[in-house]
Design a protein around this motif. Structure first.
Motif, PDB file in Angstrom:
ATOM      1  N   THR A 378      68.531  45.735  -7.729  1.00 24.45           N
ATOM      2  CA  THR A 378      68.792  45.583  -9.163  1.00 24.45           C
ATOM      3  C   THR A 378      67.695  46.230 -10.015  1.00 24.45           C
ATOM      4  O   THR A 378      67.973  46.886 -11.017  1.00 24.45           O
ATOM      5  N   ASP A 379      66.425  46.071  -9.607  1.00 23.61           N
ATOM      6  CA  ASP A 379      65.350  46.654 -10.413  1.00 23.61           C
ATOM      7  C   ASP A 379      65.352  48.176 -10.346  1.00 23.61           C
ATOM      8  O   ASP A 379      64.995  48.847 -11.316  1.00 23.61           O
ATOM      9  N   SER A 380      65.733  48.732  -9.183  1.00 22.34           N
ATOM     10  CA  SER A 380      65.818  50.193  -9.087  1.00 22.34           C
ATOM     11  C   SER A 380      66.770  50.718 -10.152  1.00 22.34           C
ATOM     12  O   SER A 380      66.511  51.730 -10.802  1.00 22.34           O
ATOM     13  N   ALA A 382      67.754  49.006 -12.897  1.00 20.19           N
ATOM     14  CA  ALA A 382      67.286  48.635 -14.240  1.00 20.19           C
ATOM     15  C   ALA A 382      66.248  49.631 -14.745  1.00 20.19           C
ATOM     16  O   ALA A 382      66.246  50.009 -15.920  1.00 20.19           O
TER      17      ALA A 382
END
Lengths: 398, 599
Positions: A378-380, A382
Motif C-alpha cells: 500500500t505504501d509503495s 501511496a
C-alpha cells in the motif's frame, strides 16, 4: 507553533465521497491516561498523572462547548491512552455532552478502547448504560511471553474473559486489537494468537505489524542494538492472519482491519473516506471542511489553554484542490475495495512508477477505481500517488 | 643586486612541519604581522588547510636583515608534499638555487623526501639539512642527523636543529640561508628570460603567472612575448608576493614574483614557458617542463542529467588552475552523460571531486578508477584503454600491457618482511634492499600502477604502523594477463562497475563487488540477480530478494498529515537513485561499492 485559525461555524459540506458514501460527521475523544506507557506507543499518552483526570475532563468539556455546532454525530470514538482506566461517570459525561452539543444520530456508533485488565461486568454494564455500543480491546497477543515483551499488564487469561463480559452487558460490536511481528514472537505463537481471537468470536479484529516509531522506548532499544522487527517475518504473519480470518468469514476491508459483515468500524470508514471529524482531547486531530487541525500534545499546555478559555490548537493545515484529491486517494487506497479514481486514475496509470506497480500486479487502475491488489504494498502505491502532478493542457507534467 | 637574493624551496614530508616553518620564517622576519597571520598562511585553499597538505606551489618574498647588517631578499617557493604532486616539486626546483631539507626529529627521512632530495641534488641545488620538532620528547636529533648526513653526503654537525613550533633555531636558520645558499646568477643587461613556474586563474584579473626572472629585467608596461605560445601581451602589473600581492616597478635577475597581462585564456600561458621582452627578445627559451601525465582515470557523472553542462563548466574552470587535470566526454549506459577524467593519483582525484561538489554544488557519481592500458588488437593496432568500455572485444584482442612504476619505500628494518610481502601480493617484481642505516631500509619494487593507485599507501601505512613511506615513478608498460570483469544487474551489464583486473584477482573482485552491491541495493518489487562475469562466464552471483512488505500498519484520523508527509519525504529520497535498466540504484552505491577492502 500555534496557528490561530478558527474553524468556520458552518463551512461548505465536504465533497461527497462518491460511492464510498460516508459523509456523516464523526467525533474523536482522546483519553491520554495509562497505567504505564507501552514501549512501542507513540500516541499522546501520560502515565502516573491520574490525579489530573478531573481537570482533564473539565477541560475536555470546555473544548466540546467551544466547537461550533455541526449537525448530529454518526459516530464517536473514545480512544487513548486507556479510556477504560477512567470512571464510567466521566466517560458517560463526555458522551452526554457530545449528545447535548451536537446530537447523536439514532444509529450512532459509540466506540471505546479498553484494556483487558480494566474490564469487569460492572464497567461493561456502566458503559452500555452511558450509550457506548462498541468496544475495542487491546489484547495484542495470547502469548504471555509476547505480552511481556510488548510491556502489557494483562495476561492471555485476562483477555479470554472480556469478550463474554462485553456480550453479556449488551455491546453491539466487539473488536480485538492484535499486534504481530515482535522479535520474540514465533509464527506458531502468532497463529495461536489469531486462532485464540477467532475462538472468542469477536465481530471485528485489527492486526497491526509492530512498528518502530521515532521517539519511542522501542526505537531507543533498537538503536542500542536490540533486535528490530523483521519485515519478511511480518509479511508471513500478515498473510497468515489474513488467511485464518478470511477463512472463517471475516471480511478484510482495510489494510489492518477485518470485520464480520456489517461490523466495519463506521468511525474509521469515515476517516478513510476523507470525511469530517471533530476532535477533542490531548493531541487529537480533527478534519473539517478541508482543514486538518491538531491539538497540543503536552498535558499541562492542553489544560492551561482551556482553563484560559483558548482552544488548545497546535496547528492547522488546509488541504485543497489537487492536494485534497491526492489525499483522498491516499486514504482510500487503504480500503480493500479501492477508491474512486477521479482525476487521479489516468495520471497514475500513465506514471512510470505507477506502471511498474501495475505490471508487478501490486496495483490495478480501472475506469472508475484505483485498487491496491497486494495490501502489503500500500505504501509503495501511496508514495507514487502523493508525487503525482495534475494533468495540464492534456500533458502529464512530472 | 642579485648578491642579496636567495631563492629556495623547502623539501619535507607531509606533517614534518614545512608549512609551520614557512609561517615561522614569515613571522620572524616581520613579513606579516601576527594579527594577519592565519595559521599556515601559504596554504590558501580551504581544502589544503583542511587536509594539511599543499597542492599548488606558491612563492613568497621575505625581506630579512642579516647579522651582517645587509637586507636580503629571501624568496621561498613552496612545494607540494604528496606523491601525486611530485611533478610540481620538480618544477619549483628550477626556480631556486637551494633547498631546505626538513626532517621530523621523531620520524626520520621518508621516501618522498628522499626522492625530492635526489631531484634537488641532481638539479645542482645547495641543500641545507634541518631537523625539525626537536622540542618533542620523542625527538632523536642525533640519530636523524646522522641519517640525513649520510643521504646528502655531509657532516652531521652541519645539520641544523630547530623547532618551527617554538621558534628555536630559526635565527640560525635564517643566517644559514644567507650564508650557505648561493646567490642567483644572471645579468640584468641580458635579454629578458623569465620562467613561468606556476599560473592560476583569477576571475577579475585573468591569468596570473608566478615567474622567476633568470636574465634581464621585466618592468610594468613592457611588451612581453610568451615564447612557446607566441602570445604577445603587455605587462599590466608585475609584483611580488609578501605573501600578499604587492606591485613593483620591475623584477630583475634572480627575483621571483607575479605577472598579470590581462590574458584570459590559460591555455596560451603554459607553465614552463619563457617570458621575454618584445623590444629585445631572447634568442632561446629556457628549458621547459614535461606536461604532467594523468595516471588514474575515472568517469564523473552528474546525478542529475541536467547538470552535465554545469559539470563541463566546472571542469573547465578547475583546469585553469590545474593543468594536470584532463577530461573528455564519456557516455555510460548506466550513468548517462559525463566525463572521463584523468588524474595524477587518487588523492588528486578525491580533491577534484570534492572541489566539484563543494565549490560548484554538483552531486556526482564516479566510476571505478582505472589506469591507462595498452591493448593490441589481432590486426596489430595498439589502442590506449582509459576505460574498461574501450577494451576491444576478447576475440579482437591480441594482448594487453599495463603501466608499471618503480616504487621506492622506506621503512624501519623490522618491517622489511612486511613491506616485501605487501609488494609481492601486489604483483611486485625485483625486490631490492638498500640499508640507509642499520635501522632504516630502502626497499625498491616494480609494481603495476593499478595495484598501487587504490589503497597501497594505506595498506603500507597500516601494516608498518605508520612508519613506512613511499614514492614512485613510471617505468613503462609490460604485458600482463588481464581480464575485464563486468557486473550485471538483473542481467544487464553496468558499465560503471566494469573493471580491468589481473586474472588471479578477478574472482575475488567479482565476489566482493556482488556481495557489496547486495548490501547496497535496496529490495525492490522483484528479485534482482547481481552477477560478476568475464565475457559470458559468470564468476560470482548474489540476489537482492524482492521486497515483501511496504505498508504502514496504522493510518487513522490522528496520523493522516504525518503519514502523508513521511511518504512524500520518502518519495523525495528516491531522487537520490539512478535507474539502471529497471533497477533503482542509490547514488551512494556507486561510491561505496568501489570502496572494496582488498584483504
Amino acid at each position: 507553533m500555534l496557528v490561530e485559525r478558527p474553524l468556520r461555524p458552518s463551512g461548505p459540506p465536504p465533497p461527497p465521497g462518491e460511492d464510498d458514501g460516508i459523509d456523516r460527521l464523526a467525533a474523536y475523544v482522546h483519553i491520554p491516561f495509562c497505567a504505564r506507557v507501552c514501549p512501542y506507543c507513540d500516541f499522546a499518552v501520560v502515565a502516573g498523572k491520574d490525579e489530573s483526570t478531573d481537570r482533564y475532563f473539565a477541560a475536555l468539556g470546555a473544548e466540546i462547548e467551544m466547537e461550533p455546532s455541526a449537525g448530529s454525530l454518526a459516530s464517536v470514538f473514545i480512544g487513548g491512552g486507556t479510556p477504560s482506566r477512567v470512571s464510567r461517570d466521566l466517560l458517560a459525561g463526555v458522551v452526554e455532552r457530545l449528545a447535548g452539543r451536537f446530537g447523536l444520530a439514532d444509529d450512532a456508533e459509540i466506540s471505546l478502547e479498553a484494556n483487558p485488565e480494566d474490564w469487569t461486568p460492572e464497567v461493561a454494564a456502566g458503559l452500555v448504560a452511558a450509550g457506548v455500543n462498541r468496544v475495542s480491546f487491546g489484547v495484542q497477543s495470547f502469548d504471555d511471553a509476547v505480552l511481556g515483551e510488548l510491556g502489557r499488564l494483562h495476561t492471555a487469561g485476562d483477555a479470554r474473559v472480556v469478550v463474554g463480559m462485553a456480550r453479556a452487558a449488551g455491546f453491539a460490536s466487539v473488536s480485538l486489537d492484535l499486534i504481530f511481528g515482535s522479535p520474540l514472537e514465533s509464527v506458531e505463537s502468532w497463529r495461536h494468537t489469531v486462532e485464540s481471537a477467532i475462538a472468542l468470536e469477536p465481530d471485528h479484529v485489527s492486526t497491526y505489524a509492530l512498528t518502530v516509531e521515532r521517539g519511542t522506548e522501542l526505537s531507543r532499544m533498537v538503536a542500542a542494538g536490540a533486535p528490530a522487527p523483521d519485515p519478511d517475518d511480518q509479511a508471513d504473519k500478515y498473510q497468515l492472519a489474513r488467511a485464518l480470518l478470511t477463512e472463517v468469514g471475516f471480511g478484510h476491508y482495510e489494510v489492518s482491519n477485518y470485520a464480520r459483515p456489517g461490523h466495519e468500524c463506521i468511525y474509521n470508514l469515515n476517516t478513510w473516506a476523507q470525511g469530517d471529524y471533530l476532535a477533542f482531547g490531548l493531541g487529537a486531530h480533527g478534519h473539517r471542511a478541508g482543514v486538518r487541525r491538531r491539538n497540543v500534545r503536552r498535558l499541562e499546555a492542553y489544560l492551561e489553554m482551556l482553563e484560559d478559555g483558548r482552544r488548545p490548537e497546535a496547528g492547522t493545515e488546509s488541504i485543497t484542490g489537487w492536494d485534497a484529491e491526492l489525499e483522498r486517494v491516499f486514504l482510500g487506497l487503504r480500503m480493500r475495495s479501492g477508491v474512486a479514481a477521479g482525476a487521479v486514475g489516468d495520471v497514475l496509470a500513465s506514471d512510470p512508477d505507477g506502471q511498474a506497480l501495475i505490471s508487478a500486479k501490486k496495483l490495478e487502475v480501472t475506469e472508475g477505481r484505483i485498487c491496491v491488489l497486494d495490501p502489503l504494498f500500500t505504501d509503495s502505491v501511496a508514495r507514487v500517488v502523493l508525487g503525482l502532478k495534475p494533468v495540464e493542457t492534456g500533458r502529464v507534467a512530472r | 643586486m642579485t648578491s642579496r637574493i636567495r631563492n629556495f624551496s623547502i623539501i619535507a614530508h607531509i606533517d614534518h612541519g614545512k608549512s609551520t616553518l614557512a609561517d615561522r620564517l614569515l613571522e620572524r622576519t616581520g613579513a606579516i604581522t601576527g594579527r594577519d597571520m592565519k595559521e599556515q598562511l601559504l596554504d590558501s585553499m580551504d581544502l589544503e588547510r583542511e587536509r594539511g597538505i599543499t597542492i599548488k606551489a606558491q612563492a613568497v618574498r621575505i625581506p630579512y636583515r642579516a647579522l651582517d647588517g645587509a637586507i636580503y631578499e629571501l624568496n621561498l617557493i613552496d612545494t607540494p608534499g604528496h606523491v601525486d604532486f611530485s611533478y610540481e616539486v620538480a618544477r619549483s626546483l628550477d626556480a631556486v638555487e637551494g633547498a631546505l631539507l626538513v626532517v621530523d626529529a621523531t620520524q626520520g627521512v621518508e621516501a618522498q623526501t628522499l626522492a625530492n632530495t635526489y631531484l634537488a641534488i641532481e638539479a645542482g641545488l645547495e641543500i641545507v639539512p634541518i631537523i625539525n620538532k626537536i622540542d618533542l620528547p620523542a625527538a632523536e636529533p642525533e640519530r636523524v642527523a646522522a641519517e640525513v648526513a649520510s643521504i646528502i653526503g655531509g657532516d652531521p654537525d652541519e645539520v641544523l636543529q630547530i623547532s618551527a613550533k617554538t621558534g628555536a633555531g630559526i635565527d640560525e636558520l635564517l643566517e644559514a640561508i644567507v650564508h650557505r645558499l648561493p646567490a642567483p646568477e644572471g645579468d640584468a643587461d641580458d635579454p629578458l628570460r623569465a620562467l613561468i613556474f606556476d599560473s592560476y586563474f583569477d576571475s577579475y584579473r585573468g591569468v596570473i603567472c608566478t615567474i622567476r626572472v633568470k636574465d634581464g629585467t621585466l618592468g610594468k608596461g613592457d611588451a612581453v612575448r610568451f615564447m612557446a605560445s607566441g602570445l604577445l601581451e603587455h605587462a599590466d602589473e608585475v609584483g611580488v608576493l609578501t605573501p600578499l600581492a604587492v606591485p613593483v616597478a620591475a623584477l630583475g635577475p634572480g627575483e621571483s614574483g607575479y605577472l598579470i597581462t590581462g590574458v584570459k585564456d590559460i591555455d596560451l600561458v603554459r607553465v614552463g614557458d619563457t617570458v621575454t621582452r618584445e623590444d629585445r627578445p631572447a634568442a632561446e627559451a629556457l628549458p621547459g617542463y614535461l606536461e604532467p601525465k594523468p595516471m588514474v582515470f575515472s568517469g564523473l557523472f552528474p546525478v542529475e542529467g541536467d547538470d552535465f553542462e554545469r559539470l563541463r563548466d566546472a571542469l573547465e574552470k578547475l583546469r585553469l588552475n590545474d593543468a594536470a587535470l584532463s577530461y573528455e566526454p564519456e557516455t555510460s549506459a548506466a550513468l548517462g552523460f559525463g566525463f572521463r577524467c584523468g588524474f595524477l593519483g587518487l588523492l588528486h582525484m578525491e580533491i577534484v571531486r570534492e572541489r566539484l561538489e563543494r565549490e560548484y554544488d554538483l552531486e556526482l557519481v564516479s566510476t571505478a578508477p582505472s589506469v591507462a592500458y595498452l591493448a593490441t588488437t589481432v590486426t596489430g593496432e595498439v589502442v590506449e584503454v582509459r576505460s574498461p568500455q574501450d577494451l576491444p572485444a576478447a576475440n579482437q584482442l591480441a594482448g594487453i600491457e599495463e603501466p608499471y612504476v618503480k616504487v621506492m619505500m622506506l621503512a624501519p628494518s623490522e618491517y622489511v618482511g612486511t613491506v616485501m610481502e605487501l609488494a609481492q601480493e601486489r604483483r611486485g617484481l625485483v625486490g631490492e634492499l638498500n640499508y640507509l642505516s642499520p635501522e632504516r631500509v630502502e626497499i625498491d619494487y616494480e609494481i603495476p600502477l593499478a595495484e598501487i593507485v587504490f589503497d597501497f599507501f594505506d595498506q603500507l601505512k597500516s601494516r608498518t604502523r605508520g612508519y613506512a613511506s613511499l614514492d614512485y615513478e613510471p617505468v613503462g608498460y609490460r604485458a600482463s594477463e588481464l581480464s575485464k570483469v563486468d557486473i550485471l544487474l538483473n542481467g544487464q551489464p553496468v558499465d560503471a562497475f566494469s573493471t580491468i583486473i589481473h586474472k588471479d584477482k578477478a574472482y575475488s573482485y567479482g565476489t566482493a563487488m556482488t556481495n557489496r552491491l547486495r548490501e547496497l541495493i535496496p529490495r525492490q518489487l522483484f528479485d534482482i540477480p547481481i552477477q560478476a562475469a568475464i565475457g559470458s562466464r559468470v564468476i560470482a552471483r548474489e540476489t537482492v530478494k524482492a521486497k515483501r512488505k511496504d505498508v504502514t500498519a496504522k493510518c487513522y484520523g490522528g496520523d493522516i498529515s504525518r503519514k502523508r508527509k513521511l511518504l512524500e519525504r520518502q518519495k523525495e529520497g528516491k531522487k537520490r537513485m539512478k535507474m539502471v535498466g529497471s533497477v533503482e540504484v542509490p547514488n551512494d552505491a556507486f561510491i561505496n561499492a568501489l570502496k572494496i577492502d582488498r584483504d
